[in-house]
Design a protein around this motif. Structure first.
Motif, mmCIF file in Angstrom:
data_model
loop_
_atom_site.group_PDB
_atom_site.id
_atom_site.type_symbol
_atom_site.label_atom_id
_atom_site.label_comp_id
_atom_site.label_asym_id
_atom_site.label_seq_id
_atom_site.Cartn_x
_atom_site.Cartn_y
_atom_site.Cartn_z
ATOM 1 N N TYR A 324 0.843 -1.197 0.000
ATOM 2 C CA TYR A 324 0.000 0.000 0.000
ATOM 3 C C TYR A 324 0.881 1.251 0.000
ATOM 4 O O TYR A 324 1.333 1.719 -1.019
ATOM 5 N N ARG A 325 1.139 1.787 1.164
ATOM 6 C CA ARG A 325 1.806 3.079 1.332
ATOM 7 C C ARG A 325 3.166 3.149 0.646
ATOM 8 O O ARG A 325 3.501 4.149 0.003
ATOM 9 N N THR A 326 3.962 2.086 0.762
ATOM 10 C CA THR A 326 5.331 2.124 0.229
ATOM 11 C C THR A 326 5.406 1.792 -1.257
ATOM 12 O O THR A 326 6.486 1.817 -1.847
ATOM 13 N N GLY A 327 4.284 1.458 -1.872
ATOM 14 C CA GLY A 327 4.265 1.179 -3.299
ATOM 15 C C GLY A 327 4.560 -0.266 -3.641
ATOM 16 O O GLY A 327 5.147 -1.012 -2.847
ATOM 17 N N CYS A 328 4.150 -0.662 -4.852
ATOM 18 C CA CYS A 328 4.358 -2.030 -5.322
ATOM 19 C C CYS A 328 5.724 -2.126 -6.009
ATOM 20 O O CYS A 328 6.030 -1.353 -6.916
ATOM 21 N N LYS A 329 6.531 -3.075 -5.552
ATOM 22 C CA LYS A 329 7.891 -3.232 -6.091
ATOM 23 C C LYS A 329 7.838 -4.129 -7.332
ATOM 24 O O LYS A 329 7.212 -5.188 -7.321
ATOM 25 N N ALA A 349 -3.922 2.212 -2.616
ATOM 26 C CA ALA A 349 -4.083 3.290 -1.636
ATOM 27 C C ALA A 349 -2.786 3.467 -0.835
ATOM 28 O O ALA A 349 -2.045 2.505 -0.634
ATOM 29 N N PRO A 350 -2.448 4.681 -0.362
ATOM 30 C CA PRO A 350 -3.273 5.895 -0.463
ATOM 31 C C PRO A 350 -3.033 6.701 -1.758
ATOM 32 O O PRO A 350 -3.803 7.593 -2.082
ATOM 33 N N GLN A 351 -1.965 6.387 -2.518
ATOM 34 C CA GLN A 351 -1.673 7.199 -3.705
ATOM 35 C C GLN A 351 -2.685 6.964 -4.828
ATOM 36 O O GLN A 351 -3.087 7.903 -5.527
ATOM 37 N N ASN A 352 -3.025 5.694 -5.088
ATOM 38 C CA ASN A 352 -3.986 5.335 -6.147
ATOM 39 C C ASN A 352 -3.607 5.910 -7.523
ATOM 40 O O ASN A 352 -4.469 6.350 -8.290
ATOM 41 N N ASN A 353 -2.305 5.897 -7.821
ATOM 42 C CA ASN A 353 -1.827 6.397 -9.109
ATOM 43 C C ASN A 353 -1.950 5.282 -10.157
ATOM 44 O O ASN A 353 -0.958 4.713 -10.632
ATOM 45 N N ILE A 354 -3.185 4.977 -10.514
ATOM 46 C CA ILE A 354 -3.452 3.852 -11.411
ATOM 47 C C ILE A 354 -2.960 4.125 -12.823
ATOM 48 O O ILE A 354 -2.259 3.298 -13.434
ATOM 49 N N ASP A 355 -3.289 5.272 -13.378
ATOM 50 C CA ASP A 355 -2.899 5.585 -14.756
ATOM 51 C C ASP A 355 -1.383 5.649 -14.918
ATOM 52 O O ASP A 355 -0.823 5.095 -15.878
ATOM 53 N N GLY A 356 -0.723 6.325 -13.991
ATOM 54 C CA GLY A 356 0.739 6.431 -14.049
ATOM 55 C C GLY A 356 1.401 5.071 -13.926
ATOM 56 O O GLY A 356 2.391 4.778 -14.614
ATOM 57 N N SER A 357 0.860 4.220 -13.057
ATOM 58 C CA SER A 357 1.413 2.875 -12.847
ATOM 59 C C SER A 357 1.223 2.024 -14.094
ATOM 60 O O SER A 357 2.130 1.289 -14.509
ATOM 61 N N LEU A 361 4.293 0.300 -16.342
ATOM 62 C CA LEU A 361 4.389 -1.151 -16.490
ATOM 63 C C LEU A 361 4.201 -1.584 -17.942
ATOM 64 O O LEU A 361 4.873 -2.503 -18.417
ATOM 65 N N LYS A 362 3.286 -0.938 -18.667
ATOM 66 C CA LYS A 362 3.095 -1.274 -20.082
ATOM 67 C C LYS A 362 4.364 -0.976 -20.881
ATOM 68 O O LYS A 362 4.725 -1.708 -21.807
ATOM 69 N N GLU A 363 5.046 0.095 -20.481
ATOM 70 C CA GLU A 363 6.318 0.458 -21.124
ATOM 71 C C GLU A 363 7.350 -0.651 -20.911
ATOM 72 O O GLU A 363 8.055 -1.053 -21.851
ATOM 73 N N MET A 364 7.430 -1.172 -19.686
ATOM 74 C CA MET A 364 8.393 -2.244 -19.363
ATOM 75 C C MET A 364 7.996 -3.554 -20.048
ATOM 76 O O MET A 364 8.857 -4.292 -20.548
ATOM 77 N N ILE A 365 6.711 -3.853 -20.082
ATOM 78 C CA ILE A 365 6.223 -5.082 -20.721
ATOM 79 C C ILE A 365 6.593 -5.090 -22.200
ATOM 80 O O ILE A 365 7.050 -6.101 -22.750
#
Length: 727
Positions: A324-329, A349-357, A361-365
């Motif tokens: 959550y808070r520390t982000g998905c690695k 949550a709490p950032q909920n930066n879905i579009d940016g994430s 990830l699509k760029e890396m994929i």
């Protein structure tokens, strides 16, 4: 010979199998080596049977040593009679020998020893013999009144005499064994809440009881843990009158003696004060030991299946460690497990930066051609899965995801080993690398973690840790050796589980590789520091060289059998190059034409070794894990709310315990198939039906939205008239 005969009887084996196995173990051979390369001597015993036999051999040898020690100690007291010698010789367990030695063991000051110091032993003998039919025992006891020794009254004298008798009864090995048996057969183990108003996971044990001899192992461990955490009080109950009846039958010689009532009083005191509490401790210890052994065995079986899950080869994998808070690695590794890139995204949550994430990830994929996303099943796993499934719908090509157990990933991330492997990578990102590589090669990655942290056991932190470590190490060792490993790519973590290879030697192998270049043949192992001839013999057959000078080095054929293998190829019309060119598909037919027994004799090897050589030549470098069920990849998320009763699903067995199996059906939490729902037939042991890694069809029995629980069934559904109606 005595131990050999006992092992033959217990394991129902032939004498040559036991005799040879004992000799091989005593020579210092490892279990994997014996199981694989000494089949003629053992009669093809499996590694599991060999380990059990080895453990039992150790116990029986300890038992013999204890016999000798106890006999010597009693002899030193000049009290070793022929009758005692016979009892010691016939004792079947360490407990029985301890019971025999009990009367001769130096004691701390007890009520009986104090009474003896006061000179009351002769009075105790008079009372115990029950030969006085007339007179008054108080008149006899009066002679033992001695204020100087604090025997102030007749009552003091008689009480002291009964204390001595109680201890004599308590120290009798035959009585203790009989009482232990009665308690085990007829006793009840019960638990009560220390505070019935306090909520806990132990609520089913707040007022619980069941017979000792039918108590399930997992319930024993649950009660033990509840007691340790002070939620429960656990005790053993037995009808004391049954014990008194037995003791009276043994001890009360006549109704006519004036001392008989005193013996009756002493025997009741012996049981209540001395024998009863002691037997309760012994039985609880025995139940715990039995439960721990079962838990360790279950853990071992689950671990074995987990380690032997098929690798996902040649796939670019994105490891996704949710938070959550520390982000998905995030970590991307190529088809060989090499790290390509790491990052951190914040779709939860709490950032909920879905579009940016999604964009990152699509760029890396796209950049690395990711085939599969491995999502850890820890905190925020559910939200991460929804995010990933939604993102995959926006990608032009087919990319799958899979939920991976992240048990032990954090332990690995902070370990010295992880620091050596990824010195420049942040601790928090190492977990994502581990998750990705677990999908690619579960065995190679999970050996880096203490086995008890891999999440396929129950109560593993409650059992004997030394015994657990030994058992699990044996399981990992058997798995690694059954698969075999590439000598030129294996990590020290993997190498140290190869038969005969220590941690230090494993590191020396890697060091040799770094300094001298790749191994080109197995003989080079002899140049590795601290790897002597004995270690070479044990290890060589399990180490593969995929592109070496000799094709046999890429098989499980042991160097000691190279001569036989080469002669076999010549006899059958092949050459060594036939192995590399994979021209041996019909080798089994050619062997049959020559007849196995005749061919084995000609090659001077046994038939089991011949069969193993043929199997290895047919599929050089084969990985037995490839025969296991393949993992299920997903593209869309399943929600708890989507489930309906009687819905059919496909799932993967994640854990098997005494009471059932947990199945991954694509939800955050695994569903439970209770033991009663595993099959239409009666199931005594869930492992007879399912194992970790199995792909199974299940039916939804019930859904608890509040608790997030799903009950599943593997029983067949019978339909009437082909109309789809459920019976």
């Amino acid at each position: 010979m005595k131990i050999t005969k006992q092992l033959v009887k217990e394991f129902q084996l032939k004498e040559f199998q036991v005799t040879n196995t004992i000799a091989l173990i005593d020579e210092g051979n490892t279990i994997p080596f014996i199981a694989r390369y000494r089949k003629e001597k053992t009669g093809e015993l499996s590694d599991t049977v060999l380990r059990e036999l080895g453990e039992r051999l150790t116990y029986l040898r300890n038992l013999e040593a204890k016999r000798e020690e106890i006999s010597r100690l009693i002899q030193e007291q000049e009290k070793l009679t022929p009758e005692l010698e016979e009892k010691i010789e016939n004792a079947k367990t360490l407990q029985e020998i301890e019971d025999i030695y009990r009367p001769f063991r130096p004691k701390r000051r007890t009520r009986a020893t104090i009474a003896k110091e006061k000179g009351l032993e002769p009075l105790a003998a008079i009372v115990y013999e029950q030969q006085l039919e007339q007179g008054n025992i108080e008149d006899i006891a009066k002679a033992y009144v001695n204020p100087e020794k604090e025997v102030n009254t007749i009552e003091d004298a008689l009480n002291g005499a009964m204390d001595i008798i109680a201890e004599i009864i308590s120290d009798n090995a035959d009585y203790r064994k009989a009482i232990r048996d009665i308690t085990f057969k007829e006793g009840i183990i019960s638990s009560k809440a220390t505070d019935a108003e306090k909520s806990s996971v132990y609520e089913m044990y707040y007022d619980y009881k069941e017979k000792i001899n039918t108590a399930a192992e997992h319930r024993i461990l649950a009660m033990n843990r509840g007691e340790k955490e002070e939620f429960l009080k656990v005790k053993i109950d037995i009808d004391a009158e049954k014990i008194f009846y037995y003791l009276k039958k043994k001890l009360l010689k006549t109704k006519d003696s004036i001392t008989t009532p005193y013996v009756a009083t002493a025997l009741e005191d012996a049981y209540k004060r001395l024998i009863g509490p002691s037997i309760e401790r012994e039985i609880r210890a025995m139940l715990t030991e039995k439960a721990e052994e079962k838990a360790i065995k279950v853990f071992g079986e689950n671990l074995k299946r987990l380690l032997l899950q098929p690798p996902v080869k040649d796939k670019v994998v994105m490891g996704f460690d949710p938070a959550y808070r520390t982000g998905c690695k995030i970590a991307v590794v190529d088809g060989t497990g090499k790290l390509l890139e790491t990052t951190t995204v914040y779709p939860t949550a709490p950032q909920n930066n879905i579009d940016g994430s999604k964009e990152k990830l699509k760029e890396m994929i796209t950049a690395y051609g990711v085939d599969v996303i491995a999502i850890g099943n820890g905190t925020a796993s559910r939200e991460s899965e929804v995010f990933v499934a939604d993102m995959l719908k926006e990608i032009d090509r087919r990319v799958y995801y899979m939920i991976i157990s992240e048990a032990g990933a954090s332990v690995y991330s902070a370990s010295d080993l992880a620091s050596k492997e990824y010195p420049d990578i942040n601790v928090s990102l190492r977990g994502a690398i581990s998750i990705a590589r677990r999908l690619q090669d579960p065995l190679a990655e999970l050996v880096k973690i203490d086995p008890k942290h891999v999440g396929v056991g129950q109560y593993q932190h409650d059992v004997n840790q030394k015994r657990l470590d030994e058992a699990l190490k044996g399981v990992v060792e058997d798995c690694v050796n059954s698969v075999g490993i590439d000598l030129n790519t294996a990590s020290p973590s993997l190498l140290q589980y190869i038969a005969g290879i220590s941690k230090a030697v494993a590191e020396n192998i890697v060091k040799y590789r770094e300094e001298e270049g790749k191994f080109t043949n197995r003989k080079q192992l002899n140049k590795v520091k601290r790897l002597g001839p004995a270690a070479f013999q044990q290890a060589a057959g399990f180490l593969r060289i995929s592109d070496g000078k000799n094709p046999l080095d890429n098989t499980g054929v042991h160097p000691e059998s190279y001569g036989a293998a080469e002669k076999l190829l010549t006899v059958l019309g092949y050459g060594l190059t036939s192995i590399t060119n994979k021209e041996l598909r019909d080798i089994e037919d050619r062997v049959k034409n020559h007849k196995e027994e005749v061919l084995a004799k000609e090659l001077d090897i046994g038939v089991p070794t011949l069969r193993d050589i043929v199997k290895e030549l047919k599929k050089p470098g084969r990985d037995p894990r490839e025969e296991m069920p393949k993992p299920i990849f997903r593209t869309d998320v399943l929600k708890l709310e989507d489930l309906k009763v009687d819905m059919m699903l496909t799932g993967t067995v994640r854990n098997v315990l005494d009471f059932g199996a947990f199945i991954d059906i694509g939800l955050k939490n695994d569903g439970l198939v209770h033991i009663s729902e595993l099959s239409d037939r009666f199931v005594k042991n869930p492992m007879d039906v399912v194992a970790v890694g199995d792909i199974v069809q299940v039916r939804v029995l019930s859904v608890d939205l509040n608790k997030g629980r799903v009950a599943l069934s593997m029983k067949e559904i019978h339909c009437k008239n082909s109309c789809g109606e459920k019976e």
